[in-house]
Design a protein around this motif. Sequence first.
Motif, PDB file in Angstrom:
ATOM      1  N   GLY A 222     110.991  68.289 121.127  1.00  0.00           N
ATOM      2  CA  GLY A 222     111.359  67.966 122.502  1.00  0.00           C
ATOM      3  C   GLY A 222     112.843  68.045 122.784  1.00  0.00           C
ATOM      4  N   ARG A 223     113.596  68.712 121.934  1.00  0.00           N
ATOM      5  CA  ARG A 223     115.051  68.759 122.075  1.00  0.00           C
ATOM      6  C   ARG A 223     115.494  70.055 122.752  1.00  0.00           C
ATOM      7  NH1 ARG A 223     116.174  66.178 116.017  1.00  0.00           N
ATOM      8  NH2 ARG A 223     115.515  64.069 116.604  1.00  0.00           N
ATOM      9  N   SER A 224     116.281  69.901 123.783  1.00  0.00           N
ATOM     10  CA  SER A 224     116.758  71.047 124.558  1.00  0.00           C
ATOM     11  C   SER A 224     118.115  71.502 124.035  1.00  0.00           C
ATOM     12  CB  SER A 224     116.879  70.646 126.030  1.00  0.00           C
ATOM     13  OG  SER A 224     117.872  69.638 126.182  1.00  0.00           O
ATOM     14  N   ILE A 225     118.636  72.565 124.635  1.00  0.00           N
ATOM     15  CA  ILE A 225     119.924  73.096 124.187  1.00  0.00           C
ATOM     16  C   ILE A 225     121.052  72.099 124.445  1.00  0.00           C
ATOM     17  CG2 ILE A 225     120.173  74.379 126.349  1.00  0.00           C
ATOM     18  CD1 ILE A 225     121.908  76.382 124.840  1.00  0.00           C
ATOM     19  N   ILE A 226     121.006  71.377 125.583  1.00  0.00           N
ATOM     20  CA  ILE A 226     122.081  70.419 125.848  1.00  0.00           C
ATOM     21  C   ILE A 226     121.969  69.209 124.916  1.00  0.00           C
ATOM     22  CG2 ILE A 226     120.946  69.065 127.677  1.00  0.00           C
ATOM     23  CD1 ILE A 226     123.760  69.326 129.145  1.00  0.00           C
ATOM     24  N   TRP A 227     120.749  68.890 124.492  1.00  0.00           N
ATOM     25  CA  TRP A 227     120.567  67.833 123.489  1.00  0.00           C
ATOM     26  C   TRP A 227     121.241  68.245 122.188  1.00  0.00           C
ATOM     27  CZ3 TRP A 227     119.148  66.293 118.741  1.00  0.00           C
ATOM     28  CH2 TRP A 227     118.768  64.975 118.547  1.00  0.00           C
ATOM     29  N   HIS A 228     121.014  69.475 121.765  1.00  0.00           N
ATOM     30  CA  HIS A 228     121.622  69.965 120.521  1.00  0.00           C
ATOM     31  C   HIS A 228     123.135  70.065 120.657  1.00  0.00           C
ATOM     32  CE1 HIS A 228     118.004  70.652 118.246  1.00  0.00           C
ATOM     33  NE2 HIS A 228     117.483  71.399 119.195  1.00  0.00           N
ATOM     34  N   ALA A 229     123.608  70.434 121.835  1.00  0.00           N
ATOM     35  CA  ALA A 229     125.056  70.501 122.055  1.00  0.00           C
ATOM     36  C   ALA A 229     125.690  69.124 121.906  1.00  0.00           C
ATOM     37  CB  ALA A 229     125.348  71.081 123.440  1.00  0.00           C
ATOM     38  N   ALA A 230     125.003  68.106 122.433  1.00  0.00           N
ATOM     39  CA  ALA A 230     125.504  66.734 122.283  1.00  0.00           C
ATOM     40  C   ALA A 230     125.439  66.285 120.828  1.00  0.00           C
ATOM     41  CB  ALA A 230     124.688  65.791 123.165  1.00  0.00           C
ATOM     42  N   ASN A 231     124.421  66.709 120.142  1.00  0.00           N
ATOM     43  CA  ASN A 231     124.233  66.319 118.740  1.00  0.00           C
ATOM     44  C   ASN A 231     125.285  66.927 117.826  1.00  0.00           C
ATOM     45  OD1 ASN A 231     122.594  65.162 116.477  1.00  0.00           O
ATOM     46  ND2 ASN A 231     122.239  67.304 116.016  1.00  0.00           N
ATOM     47  N   ALA A 258     118.016  60.672 125.093  1.00  0.00           N
ATOM     48  CA  ALA A 258     118.629  61.641 125.994  1.00  0.00           C
ATOM     49  C   ALA A 258     119.934  62.171 125.384  1.00  0.00           C
ATOM     50  CB  ALA A 258     118.904  60.989 127.341  1.00  0.00           C
ATOM     51  N   PRO A 259     120.454  63.287 125.882  1.00  0.00           N
ATOM     52  CA  PRO A 259     121.691  63.852 125.331  1.00  0.00           C
ATOM     53  C   PRO A 259     122.865  62.874 125.297  1.00  0.00           C
ATOM     54  CG  PRO A 259     120.631  65.454 126.731  1.00  0.00           C
ATOM     55  CD  PRO A 259     119.859  64.192 126.885  1.00  0.00           C
ATOM     56  N   GLN A 260     123.057  62.125 126.365  1.00  0.00           N
ATOM     57  CA  GLN A 260     124.191  61.200 126.384  1.00  0.00           C
ATOM     58  C   GLN A 260     124.032  60.111 125.321  1.00  0.00           C
ATOM     59  OE1 GLN A 260     124.953  59.342 130.177  1.00  0.00           O
ATOM     60  NE2 GLN A 260     127.043  58.789 129.635  1.00  0.00           N
ATOM     61  N   GLU A 261     122.808  59.619 125.143  1.00  0.00           N
ATOM     62  CA  GLU A 261     122.555  58.611 124.118  1.00  0.00           C
ATOM     63  C   GLU A 261     122.760  59.205 122.727  1.00  0.00           C
ATOM     64  OE1 GLU A 261     121.403  55.208 121.962  1.00  0.00           O
ATOM     65  OE2 GLU A 261     122.268  55.548 123.950  1.00  0.00           O
ATOM     66  N   ARG A 262     122.375  60.464 122.559  1.00  0.00           N
ATOM     67  CA  ARG A 262     122.583  61.104 121.262  1.00  0.00           C
ATOM     68  C   ARG A 262     124.069  61.255 120.960  1.00  0.00           C
ATOM     69  NH1 ARG A 262     120.734  60.996 116.370  1.00  0.00           N
ATOM     70  NH2 ARG A 262     121.186  62.916 115.198  1.00  0.00           N
ATOM     71  N   ALA A 263     124.848  61.572 121.965  1.00  0.00           N
ATOM     72  CA  ALA A 263     126.298  61.667 121.773  1.00  0.00           C
ATOM     73  C   ALA A 263     126.871  60.316 121.366  1.00  0.00           C
ATOM     74  CB  ALA A 263     126.964  62.173 123.049  1.00  0.00           C
ATOM     75  N   ILE A 271     131.948  63.740 124.663  1.00  0.00           N
ATOM     76  CA  ILE A 271     130.749  64.290 125.297  1.00  0.00           C
ATOM     77  C   ILE A 271     130.058  63.227 126.148  1.00  0.00           C
ATOM     78  CG2 ILE A 271     128.416  65.147 124.815  1.00  0.00           C
ATOM     79  CD1 ILE A 271     129.520  66.869 122.659  1.00  0.00           C
ATOM     80  N   MET A 272     130.082  61.983 125.694  1.00  0.00           N
ATOM     81  CA  MET A 272     129.517  60.894 126.510  1.00  0.00           C
ATOM     82  C   MET A 272     130.180  60.846 127.879  1.00  0.00           C
ATOM     83  SD  MET A 272     128.980  57.573 124.068  1.00  0.00           S
ATOM     84  CE  MET A 272     128.730  56.575 125.541  1.00  0.00           C
ATOM     85  N   ASP A 273     131.509  60.837 127.874  1.00  0.00           N
ATOM     86  CA  ASP A 273     132.262  60.784 129.131  1.00  0.00           C
ATOM     87  C   ASP A 273     132.039  62.036 129.968  1.00  0.00           C
ATOM     88  OD1 ASP A 273     133.230  58.342 128.345  1.00  0.00           O
ATOM     89  OD2 ASP A 273     135.150  59.130 127.594  1.00  0.00           O
ATOM     90  N   LEU A 274     131.970  63.183 129.304  1.00  0.00           N
ATOM     91  CA  LEU A 274     131.766  64.452 130.013  1.00  0.00           C
ATOM     92  C   LEU A 274     130.425  64.450 130.736  1.00  0.00           C
ATOM     93  CD1 LEU A 274     132.641  67.331 130.667  1.00  0.00           C
ATOM     94  CD2 LEU A 274     131.716  68.048 128.451  1.00  0.00           C
ATOM     95  N   LEU A 275     129.379  64.037 130.069  1.00  0.00           N
ATOM     96  CA  LEU A 275     128.053  63.991 130.689  1.00  0.00           C
ATOM     97  C   LEU A 275     128.010  62.979 131.843  1.00  0.00           C
ATOM     98  CD1 LEU A 275     125.806  64.231 127.488  1.00  0.00           C
ATOM     99  CD2 LEU A 275     125.965  65.925 129.333  1.00  0.00           C
ATOM    100  N   GLU A 276     128.695  61.866 131.660  1.00  0.00           N
ATOM    101  CA  GLU A 276     128.736  60.849 132.710  1.00  0.00           C
ATOM    102  C   GLU A 276     129.458  61.374 133.946  1.00  0.00           C
ATOM    103  OE1 GLU A 276     127.873  57.603 134.741  1.00  0.00           O
ATOM    104  OE2 GLU A 276     127.177  57.979 132.692  1.00  0.00           O
TER     105      GLU A 276
END
Length: 285
Positions: A222-231, A258-263, A271-276
Amino acid sequence: MPSPSLETEREGLSISSHCDWVSENWSHRFSFSIASRFGGCSDSKFRALRCITSIFIRQIEHVDSSEEHKAPQAIETEAIDLSAVSIAISTGDILTIEQFLYHSCTNPNIFRALGRELLFKALEYQQYSILAMLLRDHRIDVNSEDSRGRTALHFAVIYDDLTAIHLLMTHKMIKLNHLDSAGDTALLLAARTFDGGLSCRKILDSLISSPDVMVNQRDSRGRSIIWHAANTGNCDLVQKLSLLPEIKLDAADNDGIAPQERARQQGNLTIMDLLENIRSQRDTQ
Protein backbone atom coordinates in the motif's frame (compact mmCIF):
# COMPACT_ATOMS: atom_id res chain seq x y z
CA MET A 1 22.06 -38.22 -55.11
CA PRO A 2 25.13 -38.51 -52.91
CA SER A 3 25.88 -35.74 -50.47
CA PRO A 4 28.46 -33.22 -51.70
CA SER A 5 31.93 -33.35 -50.24
CA LEU A 6 32.88 -31.22 -47.28
CA GLU A 7 35.22 -29.14 -49.40
CA THR A 8 32.49 -28.51 -51.98
CA GLU A 9 30.06 -27.59 -49.24
CA ARG A 10 32.53 -25.28 -47.54
CA GLU A 11 33.41 -23.44 -50.74
CA GLY A 12 31.48 -20.18 -50.88
CA LEU A 13 29.24 -21.02 -47.93
CA SER A 14 28.56 -17.87 -45.91
CA ILE A 15 27.32 -17.57 -42.36
CA SER A 16 24.05 -16.06 -43.56
CA SER A 17 23.28 -19.15 -45.72
CA HIS A 18 24.13 -21.66 -43.00
CA CYS A 19 20.52 -22.21 -41.90
CA ASP A 20 19.38 -22.61 -45.54
CA TRP A 21 21.92 -25.41 -45.88
CA VAL A 22 20.59 -27.04 -42.70
CA SER A 23 17.02 -26.80 -44.01
CA GLU A 24 17.92 -28.55 -47.28
CA ASN A 25 20.14 -31.19 -45.72
CA TRP A 26 18.71 -31.73 -42.25
CA SER A 27 18.18 -35.47 -42.77
CA HIS A 28 21.96 -35.78 -43.17
CA ARG A 29 22.88 -33.25 -40.50
CA PHE A 30 24.82 -35.68 -38.39
CA SER A 31 26.94 -36.82 -41.39
CA PHE A 32 28.94 -33.63 -41.47
CA SER A 33 31.08 -31.93 -38.86
CA ILE A 34 30.21 -28.29 -38.28
CA ALA A 35 33.67 -27.81 -36.89
CA SER A 36 35.19 -29.02 -40.15
CA ARG A 37 32.91 -26.92 -42.29
CA PHE A 38 33.48 -23.73 -40.30
CA GLY A 39 37.02 -24.18 -39.13
CA GLY A 40 37.79 -20.60 -40.10
CA CYS A 41 35.14 -19.04 -37.84
CA SER A 42 35.93 -17.30 -34.58
CA ASP A 43 34.93 -19.15 -31.44
CA SER A 44 31.98 -16.87 -30.74
CA LYS A 45 30.61 -17.12 -34.29
CA PHE A 46 31.12 -20.88 -34.33
CA ARG A 47 29.13 -21.26 -31.10
CA ALA A 48 26.43 -18.96 -32.42
CA LEU A 49 26.14 -21.00 -35.63
CA ARG A 50 25.93 -24.20 -33.65
CA CYS A 51 23.19 -22.64 -31.50
CA ILE A 52 21.27 -21.54 -34.61
CA THR A 53 21.51 -25.04 -36.05
CA SER A 54 20.26 -26.61 -32.84
CA ILE A 55 17.21 -24.36 -32.61
CA PHE A 56 16.39 -24.73 -36.31
CA ILE A 57 16.53 -28.52 -36.12
CA ARG A 58 14.39 -28.61 -33.00
CA GLN A 59 11.75 -26.57 -34.78
CA ILE A 60 11.69 -29.12 -37.63
CA GLU A 61 11.50 -32.00 -35.17
CA HIS A 62 8.70 -30.25 -33.30
CA VAL A 63 6.59 -30.38 -36.47
CA ASP A 64 7.61 -33.82 -37.74
CA SER A 65 8.08 -35.98 -34.66
CA SER A 66 6.48 -37.11 -31.42
CA GLU A 67 7.38 -33.75 -29.85
CA GLU A 68 4.36 -32.33 -31.69
CA HIS A 69 2.17 -32.40 -28.59
CA LYS A 70 4.68 -31.14 -26.05
CA ALA A 71 3.70 -28.14 -23.94
CA PRO A 72 5.01 -24.81 -25.34
CA GLN A 73 7.03 -24.13 -22.19
CA ALA A 74 8.87 -27.44 -22.58
CA ILE A 75 9.80 -26.57 -26.15
CA GLU A 76 11.05 -23.14 -25.09
CA THR A 77 13.25 -24.57 -22.36
CA GLU A 78 14.79 -27.35 -24.41
CA ALA A 79 15.24 -25.55 -27.70
CA ILE A 80 17.14 -22.48 -26.58
CA ASP A 81 20.84 -22.56 -25.80
CA LEU A 82 21.77 -18.98 -25.02
CA SER A 83 25.44 -19.48 -24.25
CA ALA A 84 26.53 -18.48 -27.75
CA VAL A 85 24.08 -15.61 -27.91
CA SER A 86 25.31 -14.32 -24.57
CA ILE A 87 28.85 -14.24 -25.89
CA ALA A 88 27.75 -12.31 -28.96
CA ILE A 89 25.84 -9.78 -26.85
CA SER A 90 28.61 -9.38 -24.28
CA THR A 91 31.09 -8.55 -27.05
CA GLY A 92 28.67 -6.27 -28.91
CA ASP A 93 28.59 -8.56 -31.95
CA ILE A 94 25.48 -7.06 -33.50
CA LEU A 95 25.93 -8.84 -36.85
CA THR A 96 25.80 -12.26 -35.24
CA ILE A 97 22.66 -11.29 -33.31
CA GLU A 98 21.04 -10.04 -36.52
CA GLN A 99 21.84 -13.34 -38.26
CA PHE A 100 20.57 -15.27 -35.27
CA LEU A 101 17.26 -13.38 -35.23
CA TYR A 102 16.79 -13.65 -38.97
CA HIS A 103 17.42 -17.37 -39.33
CA SER A 104 16.35 -19.06 -36.13
CA CYS A 105 13.18 -17.55 -34.77
CA THR A 106 10.21 -18.90 -36.71
CA ASN A 107 8.53 -20.70 -33.78
CA PRO A 108 6.53 -18.13 -31.76
CA ASN A 109 6.82 -20.15 -28.54
CA ILE A 110 10.59 -20.19 -28.86
CA PHE A 111 10.80 -16.54 -29.84
CA ARG A 112 8.73 -15.38 -26.88
CA ALA A 113 11.32 -16.73 -24.44
CA LEU A 114 14.25 -15.86 -26.68
CA GLY A 115 13.23 -12.23 -27.11
CA ARG A 116 12.91 -11.80 -23.36
CA GLU A 117 16.35 -13.24 -22.70
CA LEU A 118 17.96 -11.17 -25.43
CA LEU A 119 16.50 -7.98 -23.97
CA PHE A 120 17.70 -8.84 -20.47
CA LYS A 121 21.18 -9.78 -21.70
CA ALA A 122 21.52 -6.55 -23.70
CA LEU A 123 20.61 -4.64 -20.54
CA GLU A 124 23.01 -6.63 -18.41
CA TYR A 125 25.96 -5.90 -20.72
CA GLN A 126 24.85 -2.33 -21.51
CA GLN A 127 24.90 -3.02 -25.24
CA TYR A 128 22.71 -0.14 -26.33
CA SER A 129 23.03 -0.69 -30.09
CA ILE A 130 21.81 -4.26 -29.67
CA LEU A 131 19.07 -3.11 -27.30
CA ALA A 132 17.88 -0.51 -29.83
CA MET A 133 17.93 -3.13 -32.59
CA LEU A 134 15.85 -5.53 -30.48
CA LEU A 135 13.33 -2.81 -29.67
CA ARG A 136 12.85 -2.17 -33.40
CA ASP A 137 11.92 -5.83 -33.94
CA HIS A 138 8.11 -6.05 -33.78
CA ARG A 139 8.33 -9.68 -32.59
CA ILE A 140 10.05 -8.69 -29.35
CA ASP A 141 7.72 -8.14 -26.41
CA VAL A 142 9.18 -5.20 -24.53
CA ASN A 143 6.94 -6.03 -21.56
CA SER A 144 7.86 -9.72 -21.24
CA GLU A 145 8.45 -10.79 -17.64
CA ASP A 146 10.91 -12.95 -15.76
CA SER A 147 9.82 -15.44 -13.08
CA ARG A 148 9.31 -12.56 -10.62
CA GLY A 149 7.19 -10.50 -12.98
CA ARG A 150 9.96 -8.00 -13.71
CA THR A 151 10.24 -6.44 -17.14
CA ALA A 152 13.17 -4.88 -18.97
CA LEU A 153 12.19 -1.51 -17.48
CA HIS A 154 12.45 -2.94 -13.97
CA PHE A 155 15.93 -4.25 -14.76
CA ALA A 156 17.01 -0.90 -16.20
CA VAL A 157 16.08 0.64 -12.82
CA ILE A 158 17.91 -2.14 -10.96
CA TYR A 159 21.01 -1.54 -13.11
CA ASP A 160 20.69 2.23 -12.55
CA ASP A 161 20.85 2.61 -16.33
CA LEU A 162 19.40 5.93 -17.49
CA THR A 163 20.32 5.34 -21.14
CA ALA A 164 18.44 2.05 -21.22
CA ILE A 165 15.43 3.66 -19.54
CA HIS A 166 15.31 6.36 -22.21
CA LEU A 167 15.48 3.72 -24.95
CA LEU A 168 12.74 1.61 -23.37
CA MET A 169 10.45 4.57 -22.72
CA THR A 170 10.48 5.48 -26.42
CA HIS A 171 8.89 2.13 -27.29
CA LYS A 172 5.23 2.66 -28.13
CA MET A 173 4.15 -0.56 -26.40
CA ILE A 174 6.00 -0.01 -23.09
CA LYS A 175 3.85 -0.52 -19.99
CA LEU A 176 5.19 2.00 -17.50
CA ASN A 177 2.77 0.93 -14.77
CA HIS A 178 3.37 -2.82 -14.92
CA LEU A 179 3.50 -4.38 -11.44
CA ASP A 180 5.99 -7.13 -10.67
CA SER A 181 5.28 -9.91 -8.16
CA ALA A 182 6.40 -7.61 -5.32
CA GLY A 183 3.87 -5.00 -6.43
CA ASP A 184 6.48 -2.59 -7.78
CA THR A 185 6.23 -0.54 -10.94
CA ALA A 186 9.53 0.74 -12.30
CA LEU A 187 8.77 4.10 -10.67
CA LEU A 188 7.95 2.57 -7.28
CA LEU A 189 11.09 0.45 -7.46
CA ALA A 190 13.22 3.51 -8.25
CA ALA A 191 11.67 5.48 -5.38
CA ARG A 192 11.96 2.58 -2.91
CA THR A 193 15.63 1.92 -3.68
CA PHE A 194 16.66 5.58 -3.92
CA ASP A 195 20.22 6.04 -2.61
CA GLY A 196 20.72 9.78 -3.14
CA GLY A 197 22.85 9.37 -6.26
CA LEU A 198 22.59 11.67 -9.26
CA SER A 199 21.66 8.86 -11.65
CA CYS A 200 18.85 7.76 -9.32
CA ARG A 201 17.47 11.30 -9.33
CA LYS A 202 17.60 11.49 -13.12
CA ILE A 203 15.86 8.13 -13.46
CA LEU A 204 13.06 9.29 -11.16
CA ASP A 205 12.78 12.54 -13.09
CA SER A 206 12.50 10.64 -16.40
CA LEU A 207 9.82 8.31 -15.09
CA ILE A 208 7.61 10.91 -13.42
CA SER A 209 7.85 13.17 -16.46
CA SER A 210 5.88 10.69 -18.54
CA PRO A 211 2.16 11.59 -18.75
CA ASP A 212 1.34 7.86 -18.75
CA VAL A 213 2.86 7.14 -15.33
CA MET A 214 0.41 6.59 -12.48
CA VAL A 215 2.00 8.60 -9.67
CA ASN A 216 -0.46 7.34 -7.06
CA GLN A 217 0.07 3.66 -7.83
CA ARG A 218 0.73 1.62 -4.68
CA ASP A 219 2.81 -1.50 -4.13
CA SER A 220 1.67 -4.69 -2.39
CA ARG A 221 2.09 -2.99 1.00
CA GLY A 222 0.00 0.00 0.00
CA ARG A 223 2.98 2.34 -0.29
CA SER A 224 2.97 5.03 -2.95
CA ILE A 225 5.87 6.90 -4.51
CA ILE A 226 5.49 9.87 -2.14
CA TRP A 227 5.47 7.44 0.79
CA HIS A 228 8.78 6.00 -0.41
CA ALA A 229 10.15 9.50 -0.97
CA ALA A 230 9.35 10.36 2.64
CA ASN A 231 10.86 7.09 3.81
CA THR A 232 14.17 7.58 1.97
CA GLY A 233 14.46 11.28 2.76
CA ASN A 234 14.16 12.34 -0.87
CA CYS A 235 13.16 15.99 -0.40
CA ASP A 236 13.71 16.80 -4.08
CA LEU A 237 11.23 14.13 -5.17
CA VAL A 238 8.65 15.20 -2.58
CA GLN A 239 8.92 18.76 -3.88
CA LYS A 240 8.49 17.68 -7.51
CA LEU A 241 5.58 15.39 -6.71
CA SER A 242 3.84 18.19 -4.81
CA LEU A 243 3.62 20.14 -8.07
CA LEU A 244 1.42 17.43 -9.57
CA PRO A 245 -2.22 18.28 -8.84
CA GLU A 246 -3.23 14.61 -8.82
CA ILE A 247 -0.70 13.52 -6.18
CA LYS A 248 -2.25 12.24 -2.94
CA LEU A 249 -0.17 13.65 -0.09
CA ASP A 250 -1.90 11.66 2.67
CA ALA A 251 -1.96 8.22 1.02
CA ALA A 252 -1.42 5.84 3.96
CA ASP A 253 0.04 2.35 3.54
CA ASN A 254 -1.61 -0.90 4.67
CA ASP A 255 -0.53 -0.18 8.25
CA GLY A 256 -2.21 3.21 8.21
CA ILE A 257 1.05 5.19 8.09
CA ALA A 258 0.86 8.32 5.93
CA PRO A 259 3.94 9.90 4.27
CA GLN A 260 4.21 12.71 6.80
CA GLU A 261 4.04 10.24 9.71
CA ARG A 262 6.68 8.10 8.03
CA ALA A 263 8.96 11.11 7.73
CA ARG A 264 8.48 11.74 11.45
CA GLN A 265 9.34 8.13 12.25
CA GLN A 266 12.49 8.47 10.18
CA GLY A 267 13.42 11.68 11.95
CA ASN A 268 13.25 13.69 8.74
CA LEU A 269 11.88 17.03 9.95
CA THR A 270 12.58 18.74 6.62
CA ILE A 271 10.16 16.48 4.75
CA MET A 272 7.63 16.73 7.59
CA ASP A 273 7.62 20.52 7.31
CA LEU A 274 7.60 20.38 3.51
CA LEU A 275 4.51 18.15 3.41
CA GLU A 276 2.77 20.33 6.00
CA ASN A 277 3.47 23.48 3.99
CA ILE A 278 2.23 21.88 0.77
CA ARG A 279 -0.96 20.75 2.49
CA SER A 280 -1.53 24.25 3.86
CA GLN A 281 -1.05 25.80 0.42
CA ARG A 282 -3.57 23.42 -1.08
CA ASP A 283 -6.10 24.18 1.66
CA THR A 284 -5.92 27.90 0.93
CA GLN A 285 -6.41 27.51 -2.81
